[in-house]
Motif scaffolding. Structure first.
Motif, PDB file in Angstrom:
ATOM      1  N   GLU A 255     -35.787  24.722  -7.510  1.00  0.00           N
ATOM      2  CA  GLU A 255     -35.098  23.982  -6.458  1.00  0.00           C
ATOM      3  C   GLU A 255     -35.843  22.685  -6.113  1.00  0.00           C
ATOM      4  O   GLU A 255     -35.236  21.631  -5.942  1.00  0.00           O
ATOM      5  CB  GLU A 255     -34.920  24.859  -5.221  1.00  0.00           C
ATOM      6  CG  GLU A 255     -33.896  24.247  -4.294  1.00  0.00           C
ATOM      7  CD  GLU A 255     -33.652  25.076  -3.041  1.00  0.00           C
ATOM      8  OE1 GLU A 255     -34.049  26.261  -3.012  1.00  0.00           O
ATOM      9  OE2 GLU A 255     -33.088  24.507  -2.096  1.00  0.00           O
ATOM     10  N   MET A 258     -34.999  20.240  -8.807  1.00  0.00           N
ATOM     11  CA  MET A 258     -33.662  19.641  -8.652  1.00  0.00           C
ATOM     12  C   MET A 258     -33.657  18.592  -7.540  1.00  0.00           C
ATOM     13  O   MET A 258     -33.062  17.522  -7.691  1.00  0.00           O
ATOM     14  CB  MET A 258     -32.637  20.721  -8.299  1.00  0.00           C
ATOM     15  CG  MET A 258     -32.288  21.616  -9.442  1.00  0.00           C
ATOM     16  SD  MET A 258     -30.820  22.600  -9.050  1.00  0.00           S
ATOM     17  CE  MET A 258     -31.546  23.985  -8.211  1.00  0.00           C
ATOM     18  N   GLU A 262     -32.696  14.655  -8.096  1.00  0.00           N
ATOM     19  CA  GLU A 262     -31.567  14.037  -7.378  1.00  0.00           C
ATOM     20  C   GLU A 262     -32.045  12.847  -6.547  1.00  0.00           C
ATOM     21  O   GLU A 262     -31.446  11.770  -6.565  1.00  0.00           O
ATOM     22  CB  GLU A 262     -30.868  15.082  -6.488  1.00  0.00           C
ATOM     23  CG  GLU A 262     -29.680  14.493  -5.743  1.00  0.00           C
ATOM     24  CD  GLU A 262     -28.772  15.533  -5.080  1.00  0.00           C
ATOM     25  OE1 GLU A 262     -28.830  16.735  -5.423  1.00  0.00           O
ATOM     26  OE2 GLU A 262     -27.985  15.127  -4.199  1.00  0.00           O
ATOM     27  N   GLU A 317     -23.235  18.135  -6.941  1.00  0.00           N
ATOM     28  CA  GLU A 317     -22.737  19.509  -6.937  1.00  0.00           C
ATOM     29  C   GLU A 317     -23.770  20.386  -7.654  1.00  0.00           C
ATOM     30  O   GLU A 317     -24.354  19.946  -8.642  1.00  0.00           O
ATOM     31  CB  GLU A 317     -21.402  19.525  -7.702  1.00  0.00           C
ATOM     32  CG  GLU A 317     -20.572  20.744  -7.476  1.00  0.00           C
ATOM     33  CD  GLU A 317     -20.017  20.832  -6.062  1.00  0.00           C
ATOM     34  OE1 GLU A 317     -19.655  19.782  -5.486  1.00  0.00           O
ATOM     35  OE2 GLU A 317     -19.960  21.958  -5.530  1.00  0.00           O
ATOM     36  N   ARG A 318     -24.013  21.585  -7.157  1.00  0.00           N
ATOM     37  CA  ARG A 318     -24.950  22.486  -7.846  1.00  0.00           C
ATOM     38  C   ARG A 318     -24.245  23.789  -8.190  1.00  0.00           C
ATOM     39  O   ARG A 318     -23.769  24.490  -7.300  1.00  0.00           O
ATOM     40  CB  ARG A 318     -26.179  22.756  -6.962  1.00  0.00           C
ATOM     41  CG  ARG A 318     -26.965  21.483  -6.698  1.00  0.00           C
ATOM     42  CD  ARG A 318     -28.235  21.735  -5.903  1.00  0.00           C
ATOM     43  NE  ARG A 318     -28.883  20.457  -5.604  1.00  0.00           N
ATOM     44  CZ  ARG A 318     -30.131  20.326  -5.179  1.00  0.00           C
ATOM     45  NH1 ARG A 318     -30.879  21.409  -4.992  1.00  0.00           N
ATOM     46  NH2 ARG A 318     -30.638  19.129  -4.939  1.00  0.00           N
ATOM     47  N   THR A 320     -24.039  27.295 -11.217  1.00  0.00           N
ATOM     48  CA  THR A 320     -24.731  27.982 -12.300  1.00  0.00           C
ATOM     49  C   THR A 320     -23.944  27.784 -13.587  1.00  0.00           C
ATOM     50  O   THR A 320     -22.747  27.446 -13.553  1.00  0.00           O
ATOM     51  CB  THR A 320     -24.837  29.501 -12.037  1.00  0.00           C
ATOM     52  OG1 THR A 320     -23.508  30.043 -12.015  1.00  0.00           O
ATOM     53  CG2 THR A 320     -25.548  29.790 -10.723  1.00  0.00           C
ATOM     54  N   ILE A 367     -25.299  19.495 -11.070  1.00  0.00           N
ATOM     55  CA  ILE A 367     -26.513  20.110 -11.606  1.00  0.00           C
ATOM     56  C   ILE A 367     -26.173  21.545 -12.000  1.00  0.00           C
ATOM     57  O   ILE A 367     -25.718  22.326 -11.169  1.00  0.00           O
ATOM     58  CB  ILE A 367     -27.674  20.122 -10.583  1.00  0.00           C
ATOM     59  CG1 ILE A 367     -27.837  18.742  -9.929  1.00  0.00           C
ATOM     60  CG2 ILE A 367     -28.968  20.577 -11.249  1.00  0.00           C
ATOM     61  CD1 ILE A 367     -29.022  18.656  -8.974  1.00  0.00           C
ATOM     62  N   THR A 369     -27.457  25.147 -13.442  1.00  0.00           N
ATOM     63  CA  THR A 369     -28.693  25.945 -13.569  1.00  0.00           C
ATOM     64  C   THR A 369     -28.405  27.261 -14.266  1.00  0.00           C
ATOM     65  O   THR A 369     -27.240  27.638 -14.428  1.00  0.00           O
ATOM     66  CB  THR A 369     -29.273  26.274 -12.181  1.00  0.00           C
ATOM     67  OG1 THR A 369     -28.242  26.929 -11.421  1.00  0.00           O
ATOM     68  CG2 THR A 369     -29.736  25.043 -11.451  1.00  0.00           C
ATOM     69  N   MET A 392     -32.314  23.505 -15.664  1.00  0.00           N
ATOM     70  CA  MET A 392     -31.321  22.700 -14.935  1.00  0.00           C
ATOM     71  C   MET A 392     -31.022  21.437 -15.720  1.00  0.00           C
ATOM     72  O   MET A 392     -31.912  20.752 -16.182  1.00  0.00           O
ATOM     73  CB  MET A 392     -31.817  22.370 -13.522  1.00  0.00           C
ATOM     74  CG  MET A 392     -33.065  21.524 -13.465  1.00  0.00           C
ATOM     75  SD  MET A 392     -32.643  19.867 -12.853  1.00  0.00           S
ATOM     76  CE  MET A 392     -34.226  19.069 -12.813  1.00  0.00           C
ATOM     77  N   ILE A 394     -28.687  17.865 -15.453  1.00  0.00           N
ATOM     78  CA  ILE A 394     -27.831  17.067 -14.574  1.00  0.00           C
ATOM     79  C   ILE A 394     -26.820  16.323 -15.437  1.00  0.00           C
ATOM     80  O   ILE A 394     -27.186  15.665 -16.420  1.00  0.00           O
ATOM     81  CB  ILE A 394     -28.644  16.073 -13.714  1.00  0.00           C
ATOM     82  CG1 ILE A 394     -29.679  16.846 -12.886  1.00  0.00           C
ATOM     83  CG2 ILE A 394     -27.704  15.264 -12.803  1.00  0.00           C
ATOM     84  CD1 ILE A 394     -30.454  15.997 -11.892  1.00  0.00           C
TER      85      ILE A 394
END
Ligand code: ATP
Ligand code: MN
Length: 478
Positions: A255, A258, A262, A317-318, A320, A367, A369, A392, A394
């Motif tokens: 995290e 990320m 960003e 936006e994140r 999986t 993103i 993950t 991760m 992007i």
């Protein structure tokens, strides 16, 4: 003595009306034997030079052709003409270098980007490319500023490496062995003992592994250098030689990683918006005209400036990987069989899938993950589900993957187990494993492709147009 020259950008900014000024540059156009548009590369705005009628003879005036270089001394006066606030009334004009108008390949008209690639040595002299390269410079500077302000250490990792374990792509060999009489071992394979380094070496595909060595002592480092991949992909986003920024941080989890990525991307965009406004507006205009040539359905919804503002001001936006696959499977594009490549859990998403997610579904950077471990590198931290890793990527609109990163596997047993599974030579990697052996720590990092970032900011659709002299399959001219 040339140092009294003032740059056109500064002259237009400070407006020293009434004062004498010395400028130098290249002629863009010469109208009516009277008005020279002079450009010195400091800005896309030309300086209008006013030539006194009757002062110079015909032969001299004929030498003032497009791309001839001049030194002009004159007085700055307010301009009566429209399009510029001031102009320079020439008191003396010296031709530094003639340019044969018949032979000069760039005419004062629109040339295609493809044509300009063939004369990449001259394309800096166009407004488009001078804008692109001023922005590229600005972004490079901003990268150092961003990390320096955060206390990261800039690390120079080697260009020539002996490690080929990263698996990021096909490598270029580095050797001084002769092609005709290659020394061979008894089994017929090449004897690299005879080679310059006494072993097989390659051009680096990534500085990450060395970056980890430094991060596990200095805590936060970044690299910014050239990387090489002999991948035979002739796409608008792959180069054989490209620049990459690779921060590597101890005491960061996925995290934190990320969040840094960003923040970094947004910082670079903001930096260009603040420092390269004029160039961005020029490129936005050019993109708008390019868009008009496309069918309505393929046009982008936002202009360049609008897009950059949007990305700067909104959260990425994140999701999986599993969620990404579900979105693709439920998409109209999938149901109507619009994708060339099939979709199922476990695939390495193709660019068409990535672009669907960012351009059609979320309409913003995403993103992703938790990728399947089978499609990712050995050093990525394994998740408890036994199937995925703390990776991760992007994805950016118009580009696809712009960043690839992960939390690294810091647990020795897990790492060794994975290396065995993937046939990574553990003994050769003794130096890498020492970081896990002696005071291992959670750590993470990522790689940002510099040219892809420059593409994103400038809106240039082909990666060959954001690096001065692109290296791609079958092309190493200049
Ligand atoms: P792709 O799937 O697009 O080939 P990758 O997964 O091989 O990318 P990584 O190995 O994760 O990429 O490299 C990190 C970053 O470097 C990428 O996110 C991308 O921005 C950039 N990059 C990778 N390969 C290239 C290339 N051949 N030319 C330009 N940039 C590249
Ligand atoms: Mn690749």
């Amino acid at each position: 003595m040339f140092n009294k020259r003032v740059k056109i950008k500064d002259l237009l900014l400070t407006e020293p009306i009434g004062q004498e000024a010395v400028v130098m540059g290249w002629v863009r156009t010469f109208r009516n034997n009277q008005f020279i548009a002079l450009n010195d590369g400091s800005t896309n705005s030309n300086l209008q030079i006013v030539v006194e009628l009757g002062k110079y003879d015909e032969t001299f005036l004929k030498r003032i052709t497009t791309s001839a270089s001049l030194k002009v001394v004159g007085h700055v006066v307010a301009s009566m003409g429209k399009g510029q606030k001031l102009e320079l009334k020439a008191s003396s004009i010296e031709i530094l270098g003639d340019s044969d108008a018949e032979k000069y390949p760039l005419q004062p008209k629109k040339h295609s980007l493809e044509f300009l690639r063939e004369i990449a040595h001259l394309r800096f002299r166009t407004s488009t490319f001078s804008s692109v390269f001023r922005i590229r410079h600005s972004l490079a500077f901003a990268i150092h500023k961003f990390y320096n302000d955060k206390g990261f250490v800039y690390l120079h990792t080697p260009i020539i490496t002996a490690s080929d374990a990263e698996g990021a792509g096909e490598m270029f060999k580095v050797t001084t062995l002769p092609f005709d009489q290659t020394p061979r071992k008894e089994d017929g394979t090449v004897d690299f003992n005879e080679d310059f380094f006494g072993r097989a070496t390659n051009l680096t595909v990534s500085g990450q592994l060395e970056g980890e060595l430094a991060a596990t002592a200095l805590s936060e480092i970044y690299t910014f250098g050239p990387t090489f991949r002999a991948e035979n992909s002739n796409t608008a986003r792959h180069l054989a030689e490209f620049w990459m920024i690779e921060p590597e941080m101890a005491f960061y989890d996925l995290e934190d990683n990320m969040n840094l990525a960003e923040e970094f991307i947004k910082y670079l965009i903001r930096y260009a918006m603040e420092h390269n406004r004029e160039d961005l507006e020029f490129l936005a205009q050019r993109l708008e005209e390019e868009e008009k040539q496309k069918p309505q359905a393929e046009r982008s919804e936002m202009g360049l400036i609008e897009k950059l503002e949007f990305v700067m001001n909104n959260d990425f936006e994140r999701i999986t990987y599993t969620e990404a696959i579900d979105i693709l499977l439920a998409s109209p594009a999938y149901k109507k069989k619009k994708f060339k490549y099939d979709v199922s859990w476990g695939i390495d998403m193709q660019s068409e899938h990535e672009r669907y997610l960012v351009e059609k579904h979320f309409k913003k950077p995403v993103i992703v993950t938790g990728y399947p471990k089978a499609i990712k590198a050995f050093y990525m931290r394994q998740n408890d589900d036994g199937k995925t890793v703390a990776a991760m990527d992007i994805l950016a609109p118009g580009i696809g993957e712009i960043v690839g990163g992960s939390q690294r596997e810091e647990r020795m047993e897990k790492l060794e187990e994975r290396m065995k599974e993937m046939h990574i030579p553990i003994e050769e990697m003794w130096w890498y494993l020492d970081t896990r052996r002696f005071g291992t720590v959670p750590h993470a990092g990522f790689g940002l492709g510099f040219e892809r970032m420059v593409q994103f900011v400038t809106g240039m659709t082909n990666i060959r147009d954001v690096i001065a002299f692109p290296r791609t399959p079958k092309n190493a001219e200049f």
